[in-house]
Design an enzyme around this catalytic site. Sequence first.
Site, PDB file in Angstrom:
ATOM      1  N   MET A 143      -7.817   9.622   9.350  1.00 33.51           N
ATOM      2  CA  MET A 143      -8.415  10.195   8.131  1.00 33.51           C
ATOM      3  C   MET A 143      -9.291  11.407   8.455  1.00 33.51           C
ATOM      4  SD  MET A 143      -9.536   6.538   6.460  1.00 33.51           S
ATOM      5  CE  MET A 143     -10.129   5.820   7.982  1.00 33.51           C
ATOM      6  N   LYS A 190      -3.511   3.387  -2.549  1.00 32.94           N
ATOM      7  CA  LYS A 190      -4.757   4.152  -2.631  1.00 32.94           C
ATOM      8  C   LYS A 190      -4.408   5.493  -2.062  1.00 32.94           C
ATOM      9  CE  LYS A 190      -7.580   0.379  -1.095  1.00 32.94           C
ATOM     10  NZ  LYS A 190      -8.481   0.094   0.001  1.00 32.94           N
ATOM     11  N   ASP A 218       0.803  -1.212   0.000  1.00 31.81           N
ATOM     12  CA  ASP A 218       0.000   0.000   0.000  1.00 31.81           C
ATOM     13  C   ASP A 218       0.834   1.259   0.000  1.00 31.81           C
ATOM     14  OD1 ASP A 218      -2.391  -1.176   0.000  1.00 31.81           O
ATOM     15  OD2 ASP A 218      -3.036  -0.432   1.959  1.00 31.81           O
TER      16      ASP A 218
HETATM   17  N1  SAH Z   1      -4.267   0.637   9.149  1.00 31.46           N
HETATM   18  C1  SAH Z   1      -3.707   1.951   9.359  1.00 31.46           C
HETATM   19  C2  SAH Z   1      -4.706   3.055   9.129  1.00 31.46           C
HETATM   20  C3  SAH Z   1      -5.196   3.155   7.723  1.00 31.46           C
HETATM   21  S1  SAH Z   1      -6.352   4.446   7.518  1.00 31.46           S
HETATM   22  C4  SAH Z   1      -3.109   2.025  10.757  1.00 31.46           C
HETATM   23  O1  SAH Z   1      -3.297   1.109  11.545  1.00 31.46           O
HETATM   24  O2  SAH Z   1      -2.421   3.014  11.050  1.00 31.46           O
HETATM   25  C5  SAH Z   1      -5.329   5.713   6.863  1.00 31.46           C
HETATM   26  C6  SAH Z   1      -5.122   6.800   7.869  1.00 31.46           C
HETATM   27  O3  SAH Z   1      -4.200   6.377   8.852  1.00 31.46           O
HETATM   28  C7  SAH Z   1      -4.534   8.068   7.337  1.00 31.46           C
HETATM   29  O4  SAH Z   1      -5.517   8.876   6.723  1.00 31.46           O
HETATM   30  C8  SAH Z   1      -4.005   8.697   8.584  1.00 31.46           C
HETATM   31  O5  SAH Z   1      -5.030   9.276   9.322  1.00 31.46           O
HETATM   32  C9  SAH Z   1      -3.518   7.492   9.339  1.00 31.46           C
HETATM   33  N2  SAH Z   1      -2.079   7.265   9.172  1.00 31.46           N
HETATM   34  C10 SAH Z   1      -1.487   6.172   8.708  1.00 31.46           C
HETATM   35  N3  SAH Z   1      -0.149   6.291   8.756  1.00 31.46           N
HETATM   36  C11 SAH Z   1       0.096   7.498   9.273  1.00 31.46           C
HETATM   37  C12 SAH Z   1       1.269   8.221   9.598  1.00 31.46           C
HETATM   38  N4  SAH Z   1       2.483   7.713   9.383  1.00 31.46           N
HETATM   39  N5  SAH Z   1       1.133   9.444  10.130  1.00 31.46           N
HETATM   40  C13 SAH Z   1      -0.060   9.976  10.370  1.00 31.46           C
HETATM   41  N6  SAH Z   1      -1.191   9.346  10.072  1.00 31.46           N
HETATM   42  C14 SAH Z   1      -1.130   8.125   9.550  1.00 31.46           C
END
Ligand code: SAH
Length: 518
Positions: free
Chosen positions: A184, A68, A46
């Site tokens: 998000m 995505k 991803d």
């Molecule tokens: N499965 C992922 C989340 C996916 S949803 C997890 O457990 O972290 C995608 C959202 O995750 C993004 O829009 C953001 O809000 C957050 N996100 C993921 N990686 C991030 C990062 N390195 N820094 C800040 N937000 C992050």
Amino acid sequence: MTTEDLESIKKRIGKVYLVGAGPGDPGLITIKGRNVLAKAEVIVYDYLANKKLLKYVPADAEFIYAGKKGGSKHTHTQAEINQMLIDHALAGKIVVRLKGGDPFIFGRGGEEIEELFDAGVPFEVVPGVTSATAAATYAGVPITHREYTSSVAFITGHEDPTKPNTNIAWDKISTGIGTLVFYMGIKNLPSISEKLIENGRDPKTPVLVVRWASTPEQRSVVGTLENIAALVKEKDIKPPALVVVGDVVKLRDKINWFENKPLFGKKILVTRTRDQASELVELLEEAGANCLEGATIALEPPENWDELDRGLAKMNHYQWLLFTSINAIKYFFQRLHEKGMDARDLKGPKIGVVGIATAEILLSYGIKADLLPREFTGEGLAESLIESGVSGGKIFLPRALDAREVLPESLREAGAEVDVAPVYRNVRPEGYEDVRQELEANQISVITFTSSSTVKNFLRMIDAKDEHELQKLLAGVKIAVIGPITAKTAIANGLEVHIQPQTYTIPALVDEIVSYYA
Ligand code: SAH
């Protein structure tokens, strides 16, 4: 169908591993996740999974980017991704589905597994460090703390709170839970904060927003429910970012360990020759720097071997065989061996090299050089040969395609017949465009040089039109060199040296960069 038939069909079915990549810092993947990557035959990854993790995947695996990025521009639809996982697994492959953070936290991991289940594909899930905890931690905030909160909720900010049929119980979460973390949530931040205030949360509640948490690109903003939306807009914070709401955010003043690293926020271009150890990058990253690795010139074989093959076929005809670089020797012997020949086929001509290093490499192929010039340059070699009398002699010179002409020209002037054969060529490595763009955009704080050849290769790679363009590209960039020889080369090539350690070691160089910014 016999049981044996069934068994063999079963064996041919592969497996899908759904693996959490962690939040960004590649060190935050689990050991189990890394071990699974190492056996992948197909890897589907991803946008949010750090690409650096792909180095753990065998090079002959099939790499599929299923990114995505921000909603609309999906590379593959979810249905296509699901089908891809199923198809590869049913074809008997070990498929690793690598997702940012934890696959079961707002990652649609559940949906993917349901599909696998329905299709009868075996699967396993490896959890990951989710970005909520990592973002808070890397921004200096413990998401729970006995004095401030005893509950925390992970909430999607994707749902527009102004929509009537929301799945989020705003009336309950606003005051019922201590720390609220929104994934998000950047786009809807204005309505999220309004909704929380509307439902009774103190408008002065501290809020932290962290973008690209746990990576060198991390940026964070702190405000209150009242003003955070405006601040985020003003500071131009874009997704991916996390929103942390709650009194724990106050602790950041004491705990902000990551952003307080000495080189945090500095982008450093580390120039290096291929295969060099990454100690420098490791130490700089340890100090918080964002390292860009500028691979320098890469080598490739020539377009064809015609000229070399012609020379090899009449080795006896030459009085001299000359080598002016280590790479020329390596490529020459590679081709010699490819043709089923070896060192014994080089009897006839005497062999001249340009310096100690080339002499040593030649010796490693079982051949002692007949001539080593007094001065270790092409000019020096020409001089020594001419002294020994080359008029009327025949000389063979396998070398780089774009090597300098001094040596063959002066030998020809002295009456020798020189056949030149290209055995390798310099090509611009991948990533060259990135380096130039970053320089043009003034994104680079420091460039490190650890040898004279890194200086020369860098300049060749950058390929500035003239001195003026070079100065423009390097405006504001600090040049850090490992020692006096490299410094001399840098200065001779029009660079200004800003950082140079007393002892010529990598750790000393890093210390010197750190104290430069202290
Ligand atoms: N499965 C992922 C989340 C996916 S949803 C997890 O457990 O972290 C995608 C959202 O995750 C993004 O829009 C953001 O809000 C957050 N996100 C993921 N990686 C991030 C990062 N390195 N820094 C800040 N937000 C992050």
